[in-house]
Design a protein around this motif. Structure first.
Motif, PDB file in Angstrom:
ATOM      1  N   THR A   1       4.695  12.968   0.834  1.00  0.00           N
ATOM      2  CA  THR A   1       5.068  14.552   1.905  1.00  0.00           C
ATOM      3  C   THR A   1       4.938  15.472   1.339  1.00  0.00           C
ATOM      4  O   THR A   1       6.148  15.851   1.265  1.00  0.00           O
ATOM      5  CB  THR A   1       4.374  14.124   3.616  1.00  0.00           C
ATOM      6  OG1 THR A   1       5.861  13.681   3.753  1.00  0.00           O
ATOM      7  CG2 THR A   1       4.196  12.475   3.328  1.00  0.00           C
TER       8      THR A   1
ATOM      9  N   HIS B   1      -8.482   5.861   0.121  1.00  0.00           N
ATOM     10  CA  HIS B   1      -9.456   6.880   0.719  1.00  0.00           C
ATOM     11  C   HIS B   1      -8.726   8.598   0.035  1.00  0.00           C
ATOM     12  O   HIS B   1      -7.787   8.431  -0.534  1.00  0.00           O
ATOM     13  CB  HIS B   1      -8.595   6.848   1.970  1.00  0.00           C
ATOM     14  CG  HIS B   1      -8.531   8.093   3.369  1.00  0.00           C
ATOM     15  ND1 HIS B   1      -9.975   8.472   4.327  1.00  0.00           N
ATOM     16  CD2 HIS B   1      -7.781   9.431   3.086  1.00  0.00           C
ATOM     17  CE1 HIS B   1      -9.238   9.618   4.499  1.00  0.00           C
ATOM     18  NE2 HIS B   1      -8.424  10.246   3.797  1.00  0.00           N
TER      19      HIS B   1
ATOM     20  N   VAL C   1       0.541   6.460  -1.921  1.00  0.00           N
ATOM     21  CA  VAL C   1       0.114   7.663  -0.556  1.00  0.00           C
ATOM     22  C   VAL C   1       0.645   8.863  -0.426  1.00  0.00           C
ATOM     23  O   VAL C   1       1.674   8.934  -0.926  1.00  0.00           O
ATOM     24  CB  VAL C   1       0.122   6.957   0.705  1.00  0.00           C
ATOM     25  CG1 VAL C   1       0.297   7.618   2.047  1.00  0.00           C
ATOM     26  CG2 VAL C   1       0.218   5.648   1.018  1.00  0.00           C
TER      27      VAL C   1
ATOM     28  N   VAL D   1       5.238   6.833  -0.752  1.00  0.00           N
ATOM     29  CA  VAL D   1       4.734   7.920  -0.270  1.00  0.00           C
ATOM     30  C   VAL D   1       5.472   9.314  -0.494  1.00  0.00           C
ATOM     31  O   VAL D   1       5.872   9.627  -0.177  1.00  0.00           O
ATOM     32  CB  VAL D   1       4.979   7.001   1.050  1.00  0.00           C
ATOM     33  CG1 VAL D   1       4.449   8.157   2.177  1.00  0.00           C
ATOM     34  CG2 VAL D   1       4.361   5.785   0.984  1.00  0.00           C
TER      35      VAL D   1
ATOM     36  N   ALA E   1       0.871  -1.273   0.228  1.00  0.00           N
ATOM     37  CA  ALA E   1      -0.043   0.201   0.058  1.00  0.00           C
ATOM     38  C   ALA E   1       0.715   1.494   0.202  1.00  0.00           C
ATOM     39  O   ALA E   1       0.362   2.054  -0.483  1.00  0.00           O
ATOM     40  CB  ALA E   1      -0.538   0.078   1.340  1.00  0.00           C
ATOM     41  N   ASN E   2       1.882   1.116   0.770  1.00  0.00           N
ATOM     42  CA  ASN E   2       3.114   2.558   0.421  1.00  0.00           C
ATOM     43  C   ASN E   2       3.910   2.288  -0.217  1.00  0.00           C
ATOM     44  O   ASN E   2       5.088   2.269  -0.136  1.00  0.00           O
ATOM     45  CB  ASN E   2       3.802   2.564   1.815  1.00  0.00           C
ATOM     46  CG  ASN E   2       4.116   1.319   2.625  1.00  0.00           C
ATOM     47  OD1 ASN E   2       3.707  -0.089   1.942  1.00  0.00           O
ATOM     48  ND2 ASN E   2       4.807   1.531   3.829  1.00  0.00           N
TER      49      ASN E   2
ATOM     50  N   GLN F   1      -4.905   6.504  -1.941  1.00  0.00           N
ATOM     51  CA  GLN F   1      -4.936   7.491  -0.544  1.00  0.00           C
ATOM     52  C   GLN F   1      -4.488   8.916  -1.331  1.00  0.00           C
ATOM     53  O   GLN F   1      -2.859   8.986  -1.020  1.00  0.00           O
ATOM     54  CB  GLN F   1      -4.229   6.763   0.257  1.00  0.00           C
ATOM     55  CG  GLN F   1      -4.335   5.202   0.456  1.00  0.00           C
ATOM     56  CD  GLN F   1      -4.239   4.633   1.597  1.00  0.00           C
ATOM     57  OE1 GLN F   1      -4.737   4.612   3.323  1.00  0.00           O
ATOM     58  NE2 GLN F   1      -3.418   3.537   1.933  1.00  0.00           N
TER      59      GLN F   1
ATOM     60  N   ASP G   1       0.217  12.811   1.192  1.00  0.00           N
ATOM     61  CA  ASP G   1      -0.581  13.608   2.728  1.00  0.00           C
ATOM     62  C   ASP G   1      -0.019  14.869   1.934  1.00  0.00           C
ATOM     63  O   ASP G   1       1.287  15.362   1.957  1.00  0.00           O
ATOM     64  CB  ASP G   1       0.276  13.075   3.904  1.00  0.00           C
ATOM     65  CG  ASP G   1      -0.663  13.747   4.540  1.00  0.00           C
ATOM     66  OD1 ASP G   1      -1.255  14.888   4.694  1.00  0.00           O
ATOM     67  OD2 ASP G   1       0.209  13.142   5.931  1.00  0.00           O
TER      68      ASP G   1
END
Length: 195
Positions: free
Chosen positions: A107, A173, A133, A105, A101-102, A154, A135
């Protein structure tokens, strides 16, 4: 430890760690079987001709701002890619072969933008469980949709969100402070309710 922006072309039999007290500029090839870490107290920039590749492990980038020019590549063939920008991040040519899932990533304390059209901006191609992911405190793909190829995503943004997927995607998400605009060249599935 590097202290200024410089041309880099490195091949290693193990891990590679390049850090700078100021800016770090990648203008060539960086390749290693092990982990690759690129870090700067200020900005990390990739020229369009740059190609950073870890064959077996992860690739990490830490900076105030990340700027990847059109054509640049950052690849973890059998690992994950982790990017942390304290400010903005412009990305393109990021890909990871980890089937989790990651896999990728990212951010960012500011905005996340597409760095160009030559390559898909983010690819997670390790298998059916591979995910991206995101963010971000600012917006995602505000000026131009962030292009992604991944089975799962996500994404959280403090501002608006604009993403385009090159195939089918499961949106596990998604949450944004502004408009959400998601398109795909395949089916979009929504296992969880978008907020």
């Amino acid at each position: 430890q590097a202290t200024d922006e410089r041309q880099v072309e490195i091949g290693s039999g193990g891990d590679v760690r390049l850090t700078s007290d100021h800016d770090l500029g990648i203008h060539g090839a960086v390749a290693a079987p092990g982990m690759i870490v690129l870090g700067a107290a200020r900005d990390v920039s990739f020229a369009g001709s740059s190609a950073v590749t870890s064959a077996q492990r992860d690739a990490w980038v830490f900076a105030d701002n990340l700027r990847m020019a059109d054509g640049a590549q950052l690849r973890a063939a059998n690992g994950a890619v982790v990017v942390h920008a304290r400010g903005d991040a412009s990305v393109t040519g990021i890909s990871a072969g980890f089937n989790g899932a990651n896999a990728v990533v990212i951010t960012a304390g500011g905005a996340l933008r597409s760095g160009g059209d030559t390559r898909v901006d983010i690819v997670a191609d390790g298998g059916s469980e591979a995910g991206v992911v995101l963010d971000v405190r600012g917006s995602i793909g505000e000026d131009r949709a962030l292009e992604i190829a991944a089975p799962h995503v996500q994404a959280t943004a403090g501002g608006s969100m604009q993403m385009h997927f090159t195939g089918p995607v499961s949106v596990d998400h998604v949450q944004a402070g502004g408009k959400i605009d998601i398109t795909a060249d395949g089916a979009i599935t929504w296992p969880a309710q978008a907020e």
